[in-house]
Design an enzyme around this catalytic site. Structure first.
Site, PDB file in Angstrom:
ATOM      1  N   LYS A  82      -3.862   9.645  14.498  1.00 28.72           N
ATOM      2  CA  LYS A  82      -4.444   9.649  15.355  1.00 28.72           C
ATOM      3  C   LYS A  82      -5.068  11.379  15.684  1.00 28.72           C
ATOM      4  O   LYS A  82      -5.618  11.924  16.217  1.00 28.72           O
ATOM      5  CB  LYS A  82      -4.238   8.647  16.741  1.00 28.72           C
TER       6      LYS A  82
HETATM    7  C1  LIG Z   1      -2.977   3.474  15.892  1.00 34.19           C
HETATM    8  C2  LIG Z   1      -1.773   3.765  14.278  1.00 34.19           C
HETATM    9  C3  LIG Z   1      -2.492   1.802  13.657  1.00 34.19           C
HETATM   10  C4  LIG Z   1      -3.736   1.219  13.386  1.00 34.19           C
HETATM   11  O1  LIG Z   1      -4.251   2.003  13.739  1.00 34.19           O
HETATM   12  P1  LIG Z   1      -6.108   1.173  13.929  1.00 34.19           P
HETATM   13  O2  LIG Z   1      -7.235   2.517  13.262  1.00 34.19           O
HETATM   14  O3  LIG Z   1      -5.779   0.713  15.202  1.00 34.19           O
HETATM   15  O4  LIG Z   1      -6.401  -0.237  12.935  1.00 34.19           O
HETATM   16  C5  LIG Z   1      -1.507   2.011  12.102  1.00 34.19           C
HETATM   17  N1  LIG Z   1      -0.122   2.896  12.444  1.00 34.19           N
HETATM   18  C6  LIG Z   1      -0.043   3.407  13.895  1.00 34.19           C
HETATM   19  C7  LIG Z   1       0.955   4.795  13.515  1.00 34.19           C
HETATM   20  C8  LIG Z   1      -1.084   3.818  14.793  1.00 34.19           C
HETATM   21  O5  LIG Z   1      -0.185   5.194  14.892  1.00 34.19           O
END
Ligand SMILES: *Cc1c(COP(=O)(O)O)cnc(C)c1O
Length: 496
Positions: free
Chosen positions: A110
């Site tokens: 993120k």
């Molecule tokens: C948020 C997250 C996901 C999922 O990603 P999306 O975009 O919500 O599908 C997978 N792995 C980790 C470590 C995350 O923080």
């Protein structure tokens, strides 16, 4: 480039789409058309660094933003990543690669979007004439909250408040948020689970009364959740970058197809891969990996989205989700861009908890995606087996994607011979107890001890941002009931 709502008529600029976050009719903003990237542009991008590549991809959508400003913002954002590369591609084996997206300030993917979102939002407000102070409210199941706090800390003209469920985040995630620095930040634990926390925050967003009152105080609300196009756009860039790295290291020739396997929760990350494909990137199959909460696996296999099922807490908490909000953007494309059909399905989901798509939409869905899910035991086994074979430790979310990718590549009917890139979304040190248990069988209660032992067992470098947490003072300790959130927001705004 203009942006339209998945549910109706609204048509805005990129700057407005980002400043506003969500369309007035409750729909999500999508580009009016998909911009294409020519072969010449791909060739030109080969020699660029990550920040330059990202600016090129972003400017395709955000052409109302100044290109040099975007480039400078990307350079600044991605200079915060360890090792000087925001999205390194690691070769594991013939035809198998890891795209490591966890080298940012909070050790999860993120960061790729949330280090940049403050710039995109501030510039979006400038360009669209928003003069008020912006208040960002975030409900988080763990990783988004910390990445947003870190991205927006001490940003001018912005305050950010993060809410997390008191019983829903890992110890490390909680500590990351409770020790957050910055003058403009606030963190609150909310009694209950993530769904309750999220709906309490949504209530503030949809209350005209709250919005009026805030406006009279010179404050407007915005969101840093993944429905904001400003979260999606930076994610498209790393699919291009991974592909270009494969070409420049002579693993593939320009034009060869590449498959991607993505650990999926809210459908934001994998949707970005789909957008890259629509822009002309030679993407083969997209492997959508879920954990025990396998609602997306069922949807891709059957065409029925049914949330009337049990919710499980797993060791990959960022994928514990039953309503994948970004799926709405894919539904819009599958329907042939029919806002009425999207709205009908979203209404049906809200009222009955289930909807179905048409056969021709399902055929299209099957051409693009392949889905699988990984249970808790399989997550542990995958981490263990992979470490035994390649001495490469991976986190619990990434393991779900690896498990699905392995099944796809081994299946007689599915395997296609394309190189496979598994998207690695978090550092194993973010979930040290689970990874330590998977790798060695040792169950260690204390997170920092687990980090230390995992480091000894794997020799993988510990991210400085995590080891430093141990000595940081706890700034935020408060827990509140969910009907008190708005009062807490007002307290935060009024504080000088
Ligand atoms: C948020 C997250 C996901 C999922 O990603 P999306 O975009 O919500 O599908 C997978 N792995 C980790 C470590 C995350 O923080």
């Amino acid at each position: 480039m203009k942006f339209i709502s998945t549910r109706g008529g609204e048509c805005v600029t990129g700057a407005q789409a980002i400043a506003q976050g969500i369309a007035k009719d409750g729909g999500l903003f999508v580009p009016e058309t998909f911009p294409s990237v020519s072969e010449k542009e791909m060739e030109d991008m080969l020699t660029m660094n990550y920040a330059e590549r990202a600016a090129c991809v972003l400017h395709k959508y955000l052409d109302d933003y100044d290109f040099d400003g975007l480039k400078a913002a990307c350079e600044k954002a991605y200079s915060k990543f360890e090792e000087g590369d925001a999205a390194p591609l690691v070769k594991i084996d013939d035809s198998l690669y890891m795209l490591e997206l966890f080298h940012g300030p909070t050790c999860a993917f993120k960061d790729l979007a949330l280090t940049l979102l403050p710039y995109l939002l501030r510039e979006g407000c400038n360009l669209s004439g928003v003069k008020e102070q912006v208040l960002i409210l975030v409900a988080t199941s763990g990783d988004t909250g910390k990445a947003a706090l870190e991205g927006f800390k001490d940003a001018e003209g912005v305050k950010i408040m993060v809410f997390y469920p008191s019983e829903g985040v890992s110890k490390m995630q909680k500590l990351q948020m409770a020790t957050q620095e910055g003058k403009n930040v606030n963190v609150l634990a909310v009694r209950g689970n993530f769904d309750e926390c999220q709906s309490a925050v949504k209530k503030i967003f949809t209350s005209e009364e709250c919005k009026e009152e805030l406006k009279s105080k010179g404050v407007v609300l915005s969101s840093a959740n993944s429905i904001n196009f400003g979260r999606l756009a930076p994610q498209i860039a790393y699919y291009f970058s991974a592909y270009l790295d494969l070409v420049s290291s002579e693993q593939i020739k320009m034009g060869d197809a590449v498959d991607f396997a993505v650990p999926t929760g809210n459908f934001g990350n994998i949707l970005a891969a789909y957008y890259a494909k629509r822009m002309g990137l030679p993407v083969g199959k997209l492997i959508c990996a879920s954990n025990k909460n396998n609602i997306l696996t069922d949807f891709i296999r059957t065409g029925t989205y049914d949330k009337r099922r049990e919710f499980y807490k797993t060791m990959s908490p960022s994928m514990d989700i039953l309503i994948s909000s970004n799926l709405e953007r894919l539904l819009f494309e599958l329907s042939g861009r029919e806002p009425k059909r999207v709205k009908m399905r979203m209404d049906k989901l809200a009222a009955e908890g289930v909807y179905e798509i048409y056969d021709e939409e399902r055929e299209e869905l099957e051409k693009l995606f392949w889905a699988d899910f990984c249970g808790e035991d399989e997550t542990v086994e995958t981490i263990y087996e992979f470490f035994e074979e390649y001495q490469y430790p991976m986190d619990t979310h990434t393991a779900c994607a690896m498990y699905a990718a392995a099944n796809y590549m081994a299946g007689e009917e599915t395997k296609d011979g394309n190189p496979m890139v598994v998207v690695s979304t978090a550092s194993p040190y973010k979930f040290p107890q689970d990874v330590m248990y998977a790798v060695t069988g040792n169950d260690i209660k204390d997170s920092f001890k687990a980090i230390k032992h995992l480091n000894i067992a794997t020799a993988m470098k510990v991210p400085a941002s995590l080891s430093k947490l141990r000595d940081k003072p706890i700034r935020f300790k408060e827990t509140a009931d969910k009907d008190k959130l708005y009062a807490k927001v007002l307290e935060f705004i009024d504080k000088k």
